[in-house]
Design a protein around this motif. Structure first.
Motif, mmCIF file in Angstrom:
data_model
loop_
_atom_site.group_PDB
_atom_site.id
_atom_site.type_symbol
_atom_site.label_atom_id
_atom_site.label_comp_id
_atom_site.label_asym_id
_atom_site.label_seq_id
_atom_site.Cartn_x
_atom_site.Cartn_y
_atom_site.Cartn_z
ATOM 1 N N HIS A 133 29.564 62.212 87.255
ATOM 2 C CA HIS A 133 30.933 62.825 86.715
ATOM 3 C C HIS A 133 31.873 63.095 87.896
ATOM 4 C CE1 HIS A 133 29.165 63.667 82.624
ATOM 5 N NE2 HIS A 133 27.892 63.923 83.378
ATOM 6 N N LEU A 134 31.567 62.159 89.039
ATOM 7 C CA LEU A 134 32.326 62.713 90.331
ATOM 8 C C LEU A 134 33.919 62.443 90.191
ATOM 9 C CD1 LEU A 134 30.019 60.639 92.995
ATOM 10 C CD2 LEU A 134 30.268 63.264 92.580
ATOM 11 N N ALA A 135 34.320 61.711 89.416
ATOM 12 C CA ALA A 135 35.905 61.567 89.304
ATOM 13 C C ALA A 135 36.354 62.299 87.959
ATOM 14 C CB ALA A 135 36.164 60.092 89.035
ATOM 15 N N GLU A 136 35.641 63.198 87.270
ATOM 16 C CA GLU A 136 36.113 64.019 86.246
ATOM 17 C C GLU A 136 36.670 65.122 86.636
ATOM 18 O OE1 GLU A 136 33.215 64.158 83.085
ATOM 19 O OE2 GLU A 136 32.524 62.288 83.164
ATOM 20 N N PRO A 137 37.884 65.562 86.262
ATOM 21 C CA PRO A 137 38.842 66.590 86.643
ATOM 22 C C PRO A 137 37.932 67.976 86.275
ATOM 23 C CG PRO A 137 40.269 65.121 85.573
ATOM 24 C CD PRO A 137 38.675 64.468 85.185
ATOM 25 N N ALA A 138 37.274 68.351 85.253
ATOM 26 C CA ALA A 138 36.472 69.345 84.898
ATOM 27 C C ALA A 138 35.423 69.628 85.786
ATOM 28 C CB ALA A 138 35.902 69.327 83.545
ATOM 29 N N TRP A 139 34.719 68.776 86.485
ATOM 30 C CA TRP A 139 33.848 68.945 87.367
ATOM 31 C C TRP A 139 34.338 69.154 88.737
ATOM 32 C CZ3 TRP A 139 28.355 68.349 86.939
ATOM 33 C CH2 TRP A 139 28.033 68.078 85.547
ATOM 34 N N LYS A 140 35.654 68.577 89.009
ATOM 35 C CA LYS A 140 35.992 68.824 90.263
ATOM 36 C C LYS A 140 36.626 70.058 90.204
ATOM 37 C CE LYS A 140 38.597 65.025 90.584
ATOM 38 N NZ LYS A 140 39.468 64.015 91.008
ATOM 39 N N THR A 141 37.203 70.627 89.313
ATOM 40 C CA THR A 141 37.620 71.943 89.101
ATOM 41 C C THR A 141 36.843 73.031 89.477
ATOM 42 O OG1 THR A 141 39.637 71.309 87.673
ATOM 43 C CG2 THR A 141 38.992 73.679 87.770
ATOM 44 N N LEU A 142 35.648 72.914 88.493
ATOM 45 C CA LEU A 142 34.518 73.870 88.720
ATOM 46 C C LEU A 142 33.974 73.756 90.186
ATOM 47 C CD1 LEU A 142 32.541 75.849 87.668
ATOM 48 C CD2 LEU A 142 31.020 74.116 87.006
ATOM 49 N N LEU A 143 33.862 72.688 90.699
ATOM 50 C CA LEU A 143 33.409 72.749 92.235
ATOM 51 C C LEU A 143 34.334 73.436 93.096
ATOM 52 C CD1 LEU A 143 31.164 71.646 94.247
ATOM 53 C CD2 LEU A 143 32.453 69.570 94.402
ATOM 54 N N ALA A 144 35.616 73.159 92.882
ATOM 55 C CA ALA A 144 36.786 73.926 93.786
ATOM 56 C C ALA A 144 36.734 75.365 93.567
ATOM 57 C CB ALA A 144 37.781 73.235 93.475
ATOM 58 N N ARG A 145 36.334 75.684 92.193
ATOM 59 C CA ARG A 145 36.414 77.251 92.070
ATOM 60 C C ARG A 145 35.181 77.856 92.849
ATOM 61 N NH1 ARG A 145 36.645 79.336 86.249
ATOM 62 N NH2 ARG A 145 36.985 81.187 87.254
ATOM 63 N N LEU A 146 34.183 77.362 92.827
ATOM 64 C CA LEU A 146 33.077 77.608 93.145
ATOM 65 C C LEU A 146 33.134 77.760 94.938
ATOM 66 C CD1 LEU A 146 30.203 75.981 90.970
ATOM 67 C CD2 LEU A 146 30.618 78.598 91.149
ATOM 68 N N GLU A 147 33.640 76.688 95.400
ATOM 69 C CA GLU A 147 33.669 76.671 96.793
ATOM 70 C C GLU A 147 34.773 77.645 97.557
ATOM 71 O OE1 GLU A 147 32.583 72.135 98.314
ATOM 72 O OE2 GLU A 147 34.504 72.665 97.325
ATOM 73 N N GLY A 148 35.825 78.046 96.384
ATOM 74 C CA GLY A 148 36.832 78.898 96.957
ATOM 75 C C GLY A 148 36.371 80.400 96.744
ATOM 76 N N ALA A 149 35.460 80.557 95.874
ATOM 77 C CA ALA A 149 35.054 82.020 95.613
ATOM 78 C C ALA A 149 33.922 82.541 96.124
ATOM 79 C CB ALA A 149 34.947 81.911 94.012
ATOM 80 N N SER A 150 32.676 81.483 96.541
ATOM 81 C CA SER A 150 31.395 82.014 97.146
ATOM 82 C C SER A 150 30.971 81.529 98.175
ATOM 83 C CB SER A 150 30.142 81.856 95.903
ATOM 84 O OG SER A 150 29.255 82.019 96.396
#
Length: 297
Positions: free
Chosen positions: A195-212
């Motif tokens: 799912h590397l190109a899917e926006p939902a996955w990229k958004t969750l990854l970005a949220r996690l990287e930004g928050a933790s």
């Protein structure tokens, strides 16, 4: 002669007006900011929205000025959260920007009424339906109190990865948090390969990287592991220590949705789960706890 503006220009200006109107309705106190004695701007300032969204002030200013700039789905998602948009406002924002929402609130076809009824019948065994992104699509009463009170979470936060790395209640319930973090991140990376190109996955990854910072550390290891059953201890705030076996029942392909159950491994745990189920029903007698909470497939 009347000149008609291109559709893209009209949408950009409409988007700019919409953002301004949403920004001006939010009091600083709603997002944890201090009003201050010299504030004249109604609602939030542009730089405050930019800060809350983790985007550049200049970029956000251009967005409100209807400049012709490219807007990613991830940035729109961050702006929507900063502006406290509800589901209808969020859909309107993405429609004006001509972008697909990476976390749409659409029904998951795997979560049928019969499946929700089965979740309830599994009680007191905690059970839920998750997709491969760890979104919690539905759950029964006991699961709703297993790691914390899921009823108090925002729909967009009902994701096991997000809760395990950012939610104090959830983190307190996990007995071996560092090991759990590594395992979850490794499973998430393995699942994300499809799912590397899917926006939902990229958004969750970005949220996690930004928050933790913890997530950034384990994610940098590039570890991968497949799904599987595992015995674990969970420290529940209401009934104490639980000894459970985490098991998956796939509802489709292995990368799709699954029913997750936590089966008690000793009699004391079973008795404590029964107490937890009674507690949930006593406090919420009319609630339908297995209704889909974050219905994204």
């Amino acid at each position: 002669m009347t000149t008609v503006a291109p559709g893209s220009d009209v949408r950009r200006h409409e988007l700019a007006e919409f953002l301004r109107s949403r920004r001006e309705r939010i009091a600083p106190e709603q997002v944890g900011l201090v009003r201050g004695p010299r504030r004249r701007t109604p609602g939030l300032r542009r730089e405050e929205v930019a800060h809350l969204s983790s985007v550049g002030v200049t970029w956000y200013t251009w967005l409100e000025q209807a400049r012709e700039i490219t807007v990613s789905a991830q940035v729109l998602d961050a702006v929507a959260r900063a502006l406290l948009l509800d589901a209808s406002e969020r859909a309107h924002l993405f429609a004006l920007a001509g972008s697909a929402d990476p976390t749409p609130h659409t029904l998951c076809p795997s979560v049928t009424p019969a499946l929700r009824a089965m979740l309830d019948q599994l009680g007191p065994v905690p059970a839920c339906v998750q997709n491969s992104r760890y979104d919690i699509l539905a759950h029964n009463a006991t699961y709703g109190r297993l790691f914390g009170d899921l009823a108090g979470k925002r729909p967009e936060d009902l994701n096991c990865m997000w809760l395990a790395f950012t939610d104090p209640e959830w983190r307190a319930a996990v007995v071996d948090l560092p090991a759990t973090h590594r395992t979850m991140a490794a499973k998430f990376r393995a699942a994300m390969a499809e799912h590397l190109a899917e926006p939902a996955w990229k958004t969750l990854l970005a949220r996690l990287e930004g928050a933790s910072a913890e997530f950034r550390e384990v994610w940098a290891r590039h570890e991968v592991v497949g799904q599987g059953a595992k015995a674990k201890y969970i420290r529940n705030a209401h009934v104490g220590l639980l000894y459970l076996e985490h098991t998956n029942l796939w509802l489709g392909p292995a990368s799709g949705p699954r029913l997750v159950a936590y089966v008690p491994l000793d009699e004391q745990t079973r008795e404590r789960l029964e107490r937890l189920e009674r507690l949930e029903h006593l406090e919420k007698p009319a609630a339908t706890t297995s209704a889909p909470l974050t219905p994204r497939s």
